[in-house]
Design a protein around this motif. Structure first.
Motif, mmCIF file in Angstrom:
data_model
loop_
_atom_site.group_PDB
_atom_site.id
_atom_site.type_symbol
_atom_site.label_atom_id
_atom_site.label_comp_id
_atom_site.label_asym_id
_atom_site.label_seq_id
_atom_site.Cartn_x
_atom_site.Cartn_y
_atom_site.Cartn_z
ATOM 1 N N SER A 113 8.779 -3.810 3.717
ATOM 2 C CA SER A 113 7.785 -3.342 2.749
ATOM 3 C C SER A 113 8.033 -1.927 2.240
ATOM 4 O O SER A 113 7.302 -1.446 1.384
ATOM 5 C CB SER A 113 6.383 -3.396 3.367
ATOM 6 O OG SER A 113 6.055 -4.717 3.702
ATOM 7 N N THR A 114 9.018 -1.248 2.742
ATOM 8 C CA THR A 114 9.261 0.127 2.299
ATOM 9 C C THR A 114 10.192 0.135 1.087
ATOM 10 O O THR A 114 10.963 -0.799 0.872
ATOM 11 C CB THR A 114 9.894 0.965 3.430
ATOM 12 O OG1 THR A 114 11.029 0.262 3.938
ATOM 13 C CG2 THR A 114 8.904 1.237 4.542
ATOM 14 N N LYS A 115 10.080 1.218 0.315
ATOM 15 C CA LYS A 115 10.883 1.336 -0.895
ATOM 16 C C LYS A 115 12.064 2.289 -0.668
ATOM 17 O O LYS A 115 13.192 2.003 -1.038
ATOM 18 C CB LYS A 115 9.978 1.859 -2.012
ATOM 19 C CG LYS A 115 10.665 2.175 -3.311
ATOM 20 C CD LYS A 115 9.625 2.586 -4.356
ATOM 21 C CE LYS A 115 10.256 3.339 -5.508
ATOM 22 N NZ LYS A 115 9.248 4.008 -6.352
ATOM 23 N N TYR A 116 11.788 3.440 -0.070
ATOM 24 C CA TYR A 116 12.861 4.428 0.128
ATOM 25 C C TYR A 116 13.601 4.215 1.441
ATOM 26 O O TYR A 116 14.807 4.423 1.516
ATOM 27 C CB TYR A 116 12.293 5.840 0.075
ATOM 28 C CG TYR A 116 11.695 6.178 -1.270
ATOM 29 C CD1 TYR A 116 12.472 6.088 -2.430
ATOM 30 C CD2 TYR A 116 10.365 6.549 -1.388
ATOM 31 C CE1 TYR A 116 11.927 6.373 -3.668
ATOM 32 C CE2 TYR A 116 9.807 6.854 -2.627
ATOM 33 C CZ TYR A 116 10.601 6.755 -3.762
ATOM 34 O OH TYR A 116 10.066 7.033 -4.978
ATOM 35 N N LYS A 133 15.510 2.172 3.495
ATOM 36 C CA LYS A 133 16.217 0.909 3.315
ATOM 37 C C LYS A 133 16.462 0.261 4.676
ATOM 38 O O LYS A 133 16.779 0.954 5.654
ATOM 39 C CB LYS A 133 17.567 1.144 2.631
ATOM 40 C CG LYS A 133 17.464 1.877 1.298
ATOM 41 C CD LYS A 133 16.852 1.017 0.207
ATOM 42 C CE LYS A 133 17.037 1.672 -1.142
ATOM 43 N NZ LYS A 133 15.898 1.467 -2.029
ATOM 44 N N ASP A 165 7.381 11.870 -0.357
ATOM 45 C CA ASP A 165 7.730 10.528 -0.846
ATOM 46 C C ASP A 165 7.947 9.582 0.334
ATOM 47 O O ASP A 165 7.559 8.411 0.291
ATOM 48 C CB ASP A 165 9.004 10.582 -1.708
ATOM 49 C CG ASP A 165 8.778 11.350 -3.012
ATOM 50 O OD1 ASP A 165 7.633 11.342 -3.507
ATOM 51 O OD2 ASP A 165 9.740 11.962 -3.512
ATOM 52 N N LEU A 166 8.575 10.096 1.382
ATOM 53 C CA LEU A 166 8.837 9.266 2.562
ATOM 54 C C LEU A 166 7.535 8.895 3.264
ATOM 55 O O LEU A 166 7.327 7.751 3.683
ATOM 56 C CB LEU A 166 9.769 10.004 3.530
ATOM 57 C CG LEU A 166 11.166 10.325 2.985
ATOM 58 C CD1 LEU A 166 11.989 11.082 4.029
ATOM 59 C CD2 LEU A 166 11.890 9.043 2.568
ATOM 60 N N ASN A 186 4.500 8.755 1.937
ATOM 61 C CA ASN A 186 3.778 7.777 1.109
ATOM 62 C C ASN A 186 4.355 6.374 1.291
ATOM 63 O O ASN A 186 3.628 5.378 1.344
ATOM 64 C CB ASN A 186 3.851 8.165 -0.376
ATOM 65 C CG ASN A 186 3.101 9.456 -0.669
ATOM 66 O OD1 ASN A 186 2.317 9.937 0.154
ATOM 67 N ND2 ASN A 186 3.344 10.028 -1.840
ATOM 68 N N ASP A 187 5.666 6.310 1.379
ATOM 69 C CA ASP A 187 6.361 5.031 1.554
ATOM 70 C C ASP A 187 5.906 4.363 2.860
ATOM 71 O O ASP A 187 5.584 3.166 2.883
ATOM 72 C CB ASP A 187 7.877 5.324 1.590
ATOM 73 C CG ASP A 187 8.719 4.093 1.320
ATOM 74 O OD1 ASP A 187 8.198 3.140 0.708
ATOM 75 O OD2 ASP A 187 9.901 4.100 1.716
ATOM 76 N N ALA A 214 3.527 0.846 3.562
ATOM 77 C CA ALA A 214 4.030 -0.247 4.412
ATOM 78 C C ALA A 214 3.057 -0.525 5.560
ATOM 79 O O ALA A 214 2.834 -1.684 5.935
ATOM 80 C CB ALA A 214 5.417 0.090 4.945
#
Ligand SMILES: *Cc1c(COP(=O)(O)O)cnc(C)c1O
Length: 390
Positions: free
Chosen positions: A314-317, A319, A368-369, A371-372, A376
């Motif tokens: 579910s995370t974007k940044y 991987k 950003d991390l 928030n990611d 999730a």
């Protein structure tokens, strides 16, 4: 002059051309004037100028007499185990890197090398488990993936009193944060794939020895068995090392903020990070290292394989990938990925539960991390609610 300045300038510019970057000597052999008369190089398995430059740098970083660069971290580890002979025993940290466990169990046991695993984060366990047959003490600190910290100097004392070699896998800390050779270790190994190279673009390993005598034995093993690092990858690791101190500083800063965020989140049961006062050996970590690294592990409140799967997809940044130590953030689910080769009972007993997630915190903007991760965690909670209502 600081150690960093010293190090950056320790490789002279190329005497032939003035090139400030180390030349990549992409060659297998070297022309000799007469049999045995050469310029210090005769065959690239034995020695290569680009690899030699890397080895000199890493030896300097770890305060060792000699270093040897290998084609992978596991090849580096393998060369250290080859110092042993049949009948010798190894005392190893229980939360050992999965690949090292596989190497010991499936390759070396059949050659008569026996390994005992103990929780080295309590020194009394090491004192109790060591025997006259123990010829090698194998430590990782912090460990992968539960970030267990062990007292390097104390274990060095126990190993020495028992005449055993003491090797520390320093991959997670990197030489910027921790120098085991200065704390009494005989050998340090690195998976240079991780922080040393730092850009997730190659596989490499290094062995650094405190003494020339031990270094010569490792070099002999390397030349006899052949798992050397090629010139181009050696050059890439050198390039990574030039920014190692900056990268590691930022990895540490980002990781601490991520760890603090996770520790305050209701969707998280437990956080493993040596920089948190709640960490079992926080004081030891503070004593022996100047920072706490870029890896953070945590257990989801919903401690199941399913919840972990939802989270890591579910995370974007962050991987989903094995490995760590690169510029870009990664995450993995050790139970199903890096530690799959360890039997479930042994795995869980060493703290790698089904709900454990490992983060390699990269160099992105930390907000950003965070928030990611927050998004999730919300997704995991949402799925749980749906499951309960169904
Ligand atoms: C990755 C890793 C290794 C193995 O290194 P490779 O370069 O993948 O062969 C060994 N020890 C630790 C702690 C690691 O993280």
């Amino acid at each position: 002059m600081s150690h960093v300045t010293d190090l950056l300038h320790s490789i002279p510019s190329d005497p032939l051309t003035g090139a400030i970057s180390v030349p990549i000597y992409q060659t297998s052999t070297y022309v000799q004037e007469a049999p045995g008369v050469n310029k210090g190089f005769d065959y690239s398995r034995t020695n290569n100028p680009t690899r030699a430059a890397l080895e000199k740098l890493v030896a300097g970083l770890e305060h060792g007499e000699s270093a040897a660069a290998f084609s992978s971290g596991l090849a580096a580890i393998d060369s250290v185990v080859k110092l042993l002979k049949s009948g010798d025993e190894v005392l190893a940290v229980d939360d050992i890197y999965g690949g090292a466990f596989r190497l010991y169990t499936h390759i070396y046991e059949k050659f008569g090398v026996k390994v005992n695993y103990v929780d080295t984060s309590r020194i009394e366990n090491v004192v109790e488990a060591i025997t006259p047959a123990t010829k090698l003490v194998w430590l990782e600190t912090p460990t992968n993936p539960t970030l267990k910290v062990s007292d390097i100097a104390a274990i060095a004392g126990v190993a020495k009193a028992n005449d055993a070699l003491f090797c520390v896998d320093n991959t997670f800390a990197s030489p910027v944060l921790q120098n085991p050779l200065l704390l009494g270790a005989d050998i340090v190994v690195h998976s240079a794939t991780k922080y040393l190279a730092g850009h997730s673009d190659l596989i490499a390993g290094v062995v650094v020895c405190k003494t020339k005598e031990l270094g010569d034995r490792i070099r002999f093993i390397q030349n006899a068995t052949g798992a050397i690092l090629g010139p181009f990858d050696s050059w890439l690791v050198i390039r990574g090392l030039e920014t190692l101190h900056l990268r590691v500083k930022q990895h540490c800063k980002n990781a601490l903020e991520v760890a603090q965020f996770l520790e305050g989140h209701p969707g998280v049961k437990k956080v493993f990070y040596p920089g948190l006062p709640s960490h079992f050996n926080h004081e030891v970590a503070k004593k022996q290292s100047s920072g706490f690294g870029g890896v953070v592990s945590f257990v989801l409140s919903e401690e199941t394989i399913e919840a972990a799967k939802t989270f890591v997809t579910s995370t974007k940044y962050f991987k989903l990938a094995e490995s760590l130590g690169g510029v870009k953030s990664l995450l993995c689910h050790p139970a199903e990925m890096t530690h799959k080769s360890i039997p479930a009972e042994i795995r869980r007993a060493s703290g790698v539960s089904d709900g454990l997630i490992r983060l390699s915190v990269g160099l992105e903007e930390v907000q950003d991390l965070i928030n990611d991760l927050e998004l999730a965690l919300q997704k995991v909670e949402l799925k749980e609610k749906v499951a309960v209502n169904a």
